[in-house]
Design an enzyme around this catalytic site. Structure first.
Site, PDB file in Angstrom:
ATOM      1  N   GLY A 170      35.651  39.662  41.501  1.00 14.90           N
ATOM      2  CA  GLY A 170      35.821  40.462  42.707  1.00 14.90           C
ATOM      3  C   GLY A 170      34.528  40.990  43.293  1.00 14.90           C
ATOM      4  N   HIS A 215      45.470  23.376  38.234  1.00 21.68           N
ATOM      5  CA  HIS A 215      44.225  24.093  37.944  1.00 21.68           C
ATOM      6  C   HIS A 215      44.168  24.511  36.480  1.00 21.68           C
ATOM      7  CE1 HIS A 215      40.624  26.335  38.768  1.00 21.68           C
ATOM      8  NE2 HIS A 215      41.165  27.497  38.445  1.00 21.68           N
ATOM      9  N   GLY A 224      41.414  43.317  43.379  1.00 22.21           N
ATOM     10  CA  GLY A 224      40.735  43.069  42.113  1.00 22.21           C
ATOM     11  C   GLY A 224      39.233  43.050  42.372  1.00 22.21           C
ATOM     12  N   ALA A 225      38.805  43.883  43.325  1.00 23.47           N
ATOM     13  CA  ALA A 225      37.438  43.826  43.846  1.00 23.47           C
ATOM     14  C   ALA A 225      36.386  44.395  42.900  1.00 23.47           C
ATOM     15  CB  ALA A 225      37.372  44.554  45.187  1.00 23.47           C
ATOM     16  N   SER A 258      43.866  34.405  40.590  1.00 26.61           N
ATOM     17  CA  SER A 258      44.326  34.851  39.263  1.00 26.61           C
ATOM     18  C   SER A 258      45.019  33.724  38.502  1.00 26.61           C
ATOM     19  CB  SER A 258      45.297  36.020  39.420  1.00 26.61           C
ATOM     20  OG  SER A 258      44.771  37.019  40.256  1.00 26.61           O
ATOM     21  N   GLY A 292      36.234  43.713  39.657  1.00 27.65           N
ATOM     22  CA  GLY A 292      36.115  42.843  38.490  1.00 27.65           C
ATOM     23  C   GLY A 292      34.962  41.859  38.553  1.00 27.65           C
ATOM     24  N   ARG A 329      39.737  34.912  30.650  1.00 25.59           N
ATOM     25  CA  ARG A 329      39.899  34.229  29.366  1.00 25.59           C
ATOM     26  C   ARG A 329      38.793  34.617  28.398  1.00 25.59           C
ATOM     27  NH1 ARG A 329      40.304  27.998  29.154  1.00 25.59           N
ATOM     28  NH2 ARG A 329      39.028  27.940  31.030  1.00 25.59           N
ATOM     29  N   ASP A 342      37.167  23.640  40.982  1.00 21.95           N
ATOM     30  CA  ASP A 342      37.242  22.297  40.401  1.00 21.95           C
ATOM     31  C   ASP A 342      36.475  21.292  41.262  1.00 21.95           C
ATOM     32  OD1 ASP A 342      38.900  23.265  38.337  1.00 21.95           O
ATOM     33  OD2 ASP A 342      40.681  22.986  39.575  1.00 21.95           O
ATOM     34  N   MET A 399      33.101  31.024  40.374  1.00 23.52           N
ATOM     35  CA  MET A 399      34.435  31.215  40.960  1.00 23.52           C
ATOM     36  C   MET A 399      34.341  32.048  42.228  1.00 23.52           C
ATOM     37  SD  MET A 399      37.670  30.505  40.759  1.00 23.52           S
ATOM     38  CE  MET A 399      37.862  30.616  42.541  1.00 23.52           C
ATOM     39  N   ARG A 404      44.382  29.099  29.873  1.00 21.93           N
ATOM     40  CA  ARG A 404      44.761  29.874  31.058  1.00 21.93           C
ATOM     41  C   ARG A 404      46.190  30.403  30.916  1.00 21.93           C
ATOM     42  NH1 ARG A 404      41.508  25.741  33.057  1.00 21.93           N
ATOM     43  NH2 ARG A 404      39.762  26.393  34.369  1.00 21.93           N
TER      44      ARG A 404
END
Length: 342
Positions: A41, A204, A35-36, A145, A38, A108, A177, A255, A114
């Site tokens: 990513g 999470h 998922g690099a 994910s 994105g 989202r 978190d 993230m 989520r």
């Protein structure tokens, strides 16, 4: 300087999570990001490329990875970067990987939980982790994910199907978190966030996110009304970003930072560094929930020891109790999906 991006480790203990993000050590690790291309990513891959802990960086996505890889490959750090695009190239991407990080999936949008991501992201995670089970069954698997409360059970069930399940090597990355809790506490108390360490346990999503302010290092105290407000902000911080981005995505940069911090901790532990502690959502016997995040002592083979919940206040005990129903429902949803996934 760029080398200062990664910050040094802080004191470790059950109530004090070691940063583990220092990248001064050398390593020959191969890390894959699935998922690099994105929103998470790309910045995650940039942070990994910057680390001397990574010698080979494999980037996979269904589009744009050759461009992302070419761009990152020009950076003056040792990690060799290769891009892989589409299912045909996934096996080659995963070959000989030590760590696989999976931020793939849809983000989202305002008004979404989520769990609303489940239908799309569950299939993506099941497909990618199935490839991991086939092509790098010994690798550490780090799932970003969402919904993590369901995608970790999916990953576990997929690995079981392939006969290569090792619960010590499958992690739901909840590090954001902890990063948020450290930042928010530091803001309220006028402290350096790099010196604050708050364990966050549970899951999470929403009320399953349980910050243990009572175990914060250094010790801090808040009036009950402020503690309730702070806890709520930590639990809904993702929604805060989703709303601020107004439909343009969710938390991606923070993230990516948190994901990189967790990967660096894993790589340090794999390299033999002692006392590396991070929280993560894993298979657990600490509560009645079969998966639960607590501080974990990391080692060469993944989880060396689950350090458990430790001593908590009645306020925190109630949060743990209140999280159980939602956790169990999300976990069961993931397990049922995996059992029916072809």
């Amino acid at each position: 300087m760029l080398s200062r991006i990664a910050r040094p480790a802080a004191a470790a203990g059950t109530g004090a999570l070691r940063r583990g993000i220092a990248t001064s050590a050398q390593s020959n690790a191969k890390v894959a990001v699935l998922g690099a291309s994105g929103g998470i990513g790309q910045p995650l891959s940039l942070l990994l490329k910057n680390s001397p802990l990574v010698s080979k960086l494999s980037l996979y996505d269904i589009a744009h990875t050759p461009g992302v890889a070419a761009d990152l490959s020009h950076i003056e750090t040792k990690a060799n970067v290769k891009g892989f695009m589409g299912p045909v190239q996934l096996a080659e991407c995963l070959k000989d990987c030590n760590v696989v990080v999976i931020p793939a999936g849809v983000p989202r949008k305002p008004g979404m939980t989520r769990d609303d991501l489940f239908n799309t992201n569950a299939s993506i995670v099941a497909t990618l982790t199935s490839a991991c089970a086939k092509h790098c069954p010994e690798a550490m698997i780090c799932i970003i994910s969402n919904p993590v409360n369901s995608t970790i059970p999916i990953t576990s069930e997929v690995f079981k199907k392939h006969g290569v399940y090792n619960p010590k090597k499958i992690f739901g990355v909840t590090t954001l978190d902890i990063v948020r809790a450290n930042t928010f506490v530091a803001e309220l108390k006028g402290l350096d966030p790099a010196q604050v360490s708050v364990p966050v346990i549970g899951g999470h999503a929403g009320k399953t996110i349980i910050p243990l302010i009572s175990q914060c290092t250094p010790k801090v105290d808040f009036p009950q009304d402020q503690l309730v407000k702070l806890t709520g902000r930590i639990q809904e911080a993702g929604t805060e970003v989703v709303q601020a981005k107004a439909g343009a995505g969710s938390a991606t940069l923070s993230m990516a930072y948190a994901g990189a911090r967790f990967v660096f901790s894993l790589l340090n532990a794999i390299n033999g560094k002692e006392g590396v502690i991070e929280c993560a959502f894993v298979r657990s016997d600490e509560t009645e929930s079969p998966y639960f995040s607590t501080p974990l002592l990391l080692g060469k083979n993944g989880i060396e020891k689950n350090l458990g919940i430790g001593k908590i206040t009645p306020f925190e005990q109630k949060m743990v109790a209140d999280a159980m129903s939602e956790l169990k429902t999300s976990i069961k949803k993931g397990e049922e999906f995996a059992k029916n996934f072809k």
